[in-house]
Design an enzyme around this catalytic site. Structure first.
Site, PDB file in Angstrom:
ATOM      1  N   LYS A  31       0.834  -1.207   0.000  1.00 52.48           N
ATOM      2  CA  LYS A  31       0.000   0.000   0.000  1.00 52.48           C
ATOM      3  C   LYS A  31       0.865   1.253   0.000  1.00 52.48           C
ATOM      4  O   LYS A  31       2.072   1.179   0.263  1.00 52.48           O
ATOM      5  CB  LYS A  31      -0.902  -0.020   1.244  1.00 52.48           C
ATOM      6  CG  LYS A  31      -0.126   0.008   2.563  1.00 52.48           C
ATOM      7  CD  LYS A  31      -1.039  -0.187   3.776  1.00 52.48           C
ATOM      8  CE  LYS A  31      -0.224  -0.216   5.067  1.00 52.48           C
ATOM      9  NZ  LYS A  31      -1.059  -0.496   6.244  1.00 52.48           N
ATOM     10  N   ARG A 132      -9.917   0.333  15.440  1.00 53.90           N
ATOM     11  CA  ARG A 132      -9.852   1.053  14.181  1.00 53.90           C
ATOM     12  C   ARG A 132     -10.933   0.440  13.291  1.00 53.90           C
ATOM     13  O   ARG A 132     -12.100   0.467  13.649  1.00 53.90           O
ATOM     14  CB  ARG A 132      -8.436   0.909  13.609  1.00 53.90           C
ATOM     15  CG  ARG A 132      -8.003   2.069  12.747  1.00 53.90           C
ATOM     16  CD  ARG A 132      -6.517   1.981  12.403  1.00 53.90           C
ATOM     17  NE  ARG A 132      -6.185   0.864  11.516  1.00 53.90           N
ATOM     18  CZ  ARG A 132      -4.976   0.649  11.001  1.00 53.90           C
ATOM     19  NH1 ARG A 132      -3.982   1.469  11.284  1.00 53.90           N
ATOM     20  NH2 ARG A 132      -4.741  -0.369  10.213  1.00 53.90           N
ATOM     21  N   TYR A 286      15.121  30.649   5.313  1.00 53.42           N
ATOM     22  CA  TYR A 286      14.017  31.472   5.842  1.00 53.42           C
ATOM     23  C   TYR A 286      14.072  31.605   7.357  1.00 53.42           C
ATOM     24  O   TYR A 286      14.238  30.613   8.064  1.00 53.42           O
ATOM     25  CB  TYR A 286      12.676  30.842   5.470  1.00 53.42           C
ATOM     26  CG  TYR A 286      12.400  30.752   3.995  1.00 53.42           C
ATOM     27  CD1 TYR A 286      12.453  31.895   3.184  1.00 53.42           C
ATOM     28  CD2 TYR A 286      12.077  29.529   3.406  1.00 53.42           C
ATOM     29  CE1 TYR A 286      12.181  31.811   1.822  1.00 53.42           C
ATOM     30  CE2 TYR A 286      11.800  29.440   2.053  1.00 53.42           C
ATOM     31  CZ  TYR A 286      11.860  30.577   1.264  1.00 53.42           C
ATOM     32  OH  TYR A 286      11.589  30.481  -0.075  1.00 53.42           O
ATOM     33  N   MET A 334      10.926  24.221   0.562  1.00 53.67           N
ATOM     34  CA  MET A 334      10.117  23.275  -0.215  1.00 53.67           C
ATOM     35  C   MET A 334      10.978  22.393  -1.117  1.00 53.67           C
ATOM     36  O   MET A 334      10.716  21.199  -1.275  1.00 53.67           O
ATOM     37  CB  MET A 334       9.090  24.042  -1.061  1.00 53.67           C
ATOM     38  CG  MET A 334       8.097  23.131  -1.756  1.00 53.67           C
ATOM     39  SD  MET A 334       6.944  24.011  -2.817  1.00 53.67           S
ATOM     40  CE  MET A 334       5.970  24.917  -1.629  1.00 53.67           C
TER      41      MET A 334
HETATM   42  C1  LIG Z   1      -0.315  -1.533   6.920  1.00 53.41           C
HETATM   43  C2  LIG Z   1      -0.972  -2.756   7.385  1.00 53.41           C
HETATM   44  C3  LIG Z   1      -0.235  -3.958   7.503  1.00 53.41           C
HETATM   45  C4  LIG Z   1       1.273  -4.028   7.339  1.00 53.41           C
HETATM   46  O1  LIG Z   1       1.906  -3.596   8.536  1.00 53.41           O
HETATM   47  P1  LIG Z   1       3.510  -3.585   8.668  1.00 53.41           P
HETATM   48  O2  LIG Z   1       3.736  -3.202  10.086  1.00 53.41           O
HETATM   49  O3  LIG Z   1       3.997  -2.558   7.710  1.00 53.41           O
HETATM   50  O4  LIG Z   1       3.992  -4.936   8.342  1.00 53.41           O
HETATM   51  C5  LIG Z   1      -0.935  -5.116   7.796  1.00 53.41           C
HETATM   52  N1  LIG Z   1      -2.278  -5.091   8.003  1.00 53.41           N
HETATM   53  C6  LIG Z   1      -3.006  -3.956   7.936  1.00 53.41           C
HETATM   54  C7  LIG Z   1      -4.464  -4.013   8.187  1.00 53.41           C
HETATM   55  C8  LIG Z   1      -2.381  -2.749   7.647  1.00 53.41           C
HETATM   56  O5  LIG Z   1      -3.109  -1.631   7.606  1.00 53.41           O
END
Ligand SMILES: *Cc1c(COP(=O)(O)O)cnc(C)c1O
Length: 412
Positions: A31, A132, A286, A334
């Site tokens: 991701k 979550r 800056y 930037m």
């Molecule tokens: C991002 C994520 C992972 C991977 O976690 P890592 O600590 O990067 O291995 C696994 N499961 C879910 C649901 C996640 O959001």
């Protein structure tokens, strides 16, 4: 700026994690553009090394990955973050599996399966304590009730049409069960033990209550993220969902990547654009938050918060040129930052055009962990925030044997 992505290190890390978790298998989490490493480079490299199970967060990420690997890749792709108004038929068409965290999401998956006339595969995501996403107990009850009604309806349709396999006409099928840990990065934390117990109880219940017609025989059961995969014994589940460890980054506060047998995959590099002598008292950037105490030289380096380098690292961080560290002085802008490289003849031989290692493995240049300390965050955020303006270039065993070929990570 250029991020060199070492695909040989990536594959080594994947093998290290896979060996640690066996007999559980590795599902690679790619991701957020493979945590800033470029999914376009990372996913095909892992695929070429034999990996077939991938996960991302969002539907657009899943669709892009499915297109990247191609329709006949045989890869499994799971995603788990979408709102129920999203059109999920793209997932049904591409065979993308969906993590289900609400009854509404479950309805959306059913609707997608019905709309396409194919089965949408789903993983029931259980909230075992993180708070979550994931089904609460009552939300799970709702989904199970819906599954029972569907199983009855599907069975009836199948009998009416004379088909023998009821699942063939089902709009959804449960192919996996998943949960996510809150504190796996703290080995031995009681919260993880609690979550494991809750998961076991729910898993037992699902084994008993999931209607046969609407479940896969071999459920993919995933709990562990990288910290859990690298610390729990035994590693729970049929697969682990590992992200950060594949990129050679430690998920633990008190353990380095090297101690885990992992090698950082990304080297973030830049160039010196200007070198100039400045008199004592001269300010930098800056706000003139830095003034040199003696006559010295400033080097200007390409790279700023527009490239994802947090502004907070000004007057805190360092970078490496020719194996030597230099301080970032004044505010990071930037697009650029200033180093105080010391007076000419002070040992440092910095020249315009020199390569700068902004993030390295701790020896070649500052590690992502050092950056995280300077920026009061975690190493995950440092690499993931490297922006689209930075070129990603594949280096590694296969890239080296075919220089210039397949190396560019898209048009970033
Ligand atoms: C991002 C994520 C992972 C991977 O976690 P890592 O600590 O990067 O291995 C696994 N499961 C879910 C649901 C996640 O959001």
């Amino acid at each position: 700026m250029t991020a060199r992505i070492d695909t040989a290190a990536l594959i080594d890390n994947a093998r290290t994690v896979a060996a640690r978790v066996a007999p559980a298998q590795l599902m690679a989490v790619v991701k957020a553009d493979a945590y800033g490493h470029s999914t376009d480079i990372v996913a095909p490299a892992l695929y070429a090394a034999g990996l077939r199970d991938f996960a991302v967060a969002t539907v657009p990420e899943a669709v892009a990955l499915s297109q990247l690997l191609g329709p006949d890749s045989g890869a499994r792709i799971l995603c788990w973050l979408f709102d129920p108004a999203a059109d999920l038929t793209v997932c049904t068409r591409a065979g993308i599996e969906l993590g289900i965290s609400t009854p509404e999401a479950f309805e959306a998956a059913i609707a997608a399966g019905r709309a396409i006339g194919r089965t949408q595969d789903v993983h029931l995501k259980l909230d075992t304590g993180l708070g979550r996403n994931g089904l609460s107990l009552s939300q799970l009850d709702t989904v199970l009730e819906r599954l029972r009604t569907l199983a009855t309806a599907t069975g009836t349709t199948a009998r009416a049409t004379g088909t023998t396999r009821t699942s063939a006409s089902a709009p959804v099928r449960v192919t996996g069960i998943m949960t996510h840990f809150a504190n796996a990065d703290i080995p031995g934390d009681p919260a993880t033990v609690d979550q494991l117990h809750r998961f076991d109880t729910l898993y037992g219940r699902l084994q008993a209550e999931l209607p046969h017609a609407l479940r896969a025989d071999d459920l993919m059961v995933t709990l562990a993220n990288s910290p859990a995969a690298l610390s729990l014994d035994p590693v729970p589940g049929s697969h682990v969902r590992a992200g950060i460890s594949l990129y050679g980054i430690s998920p633990f506060e008190d353990k380095t990547a090297a101690q885990l047998g992992l090698t950082p995959v990304m080297t973030l590099t830049s160039r010196v654009l200007n070198v100039k002598d400045v008199p004592a008292g001269h300010g930098a950037s800056y706000g003139l938050t830095y003034r040199c105490e003696r006559d010295t030289r400033f080097a200007l380096v390409a790279g700023g918060y527009g490239d994802g380098l947090p502004r907070i690292a000004g007057n805190r961080g360092e970078v490496a040129i020719g194996g030597r560290r230099y301080p970032i002085v004044g505010r990071i802008a930037m697009d650029q930052m200033i180093l105080d490289i010391g007076p000419a003849g002070d040992g440092g031989q910095v020249a315009i055009g020199d390569e700068v290692i902004i993030i390295g493995d701790g020896t070649t240049g500052p590690s992502a962990e050092e950056w995280a300390d300077w920026c009061e965050t975690i190493n995950y955020e440092i690499v993931t925030c490297i922006s689209a303006r930075v070129d990603r270039i594949a280096v590694g065993a296969d890239a080296a044997s075919a220089p210039g070929d397949r190396a560019r990570g898209g048009d970033r």
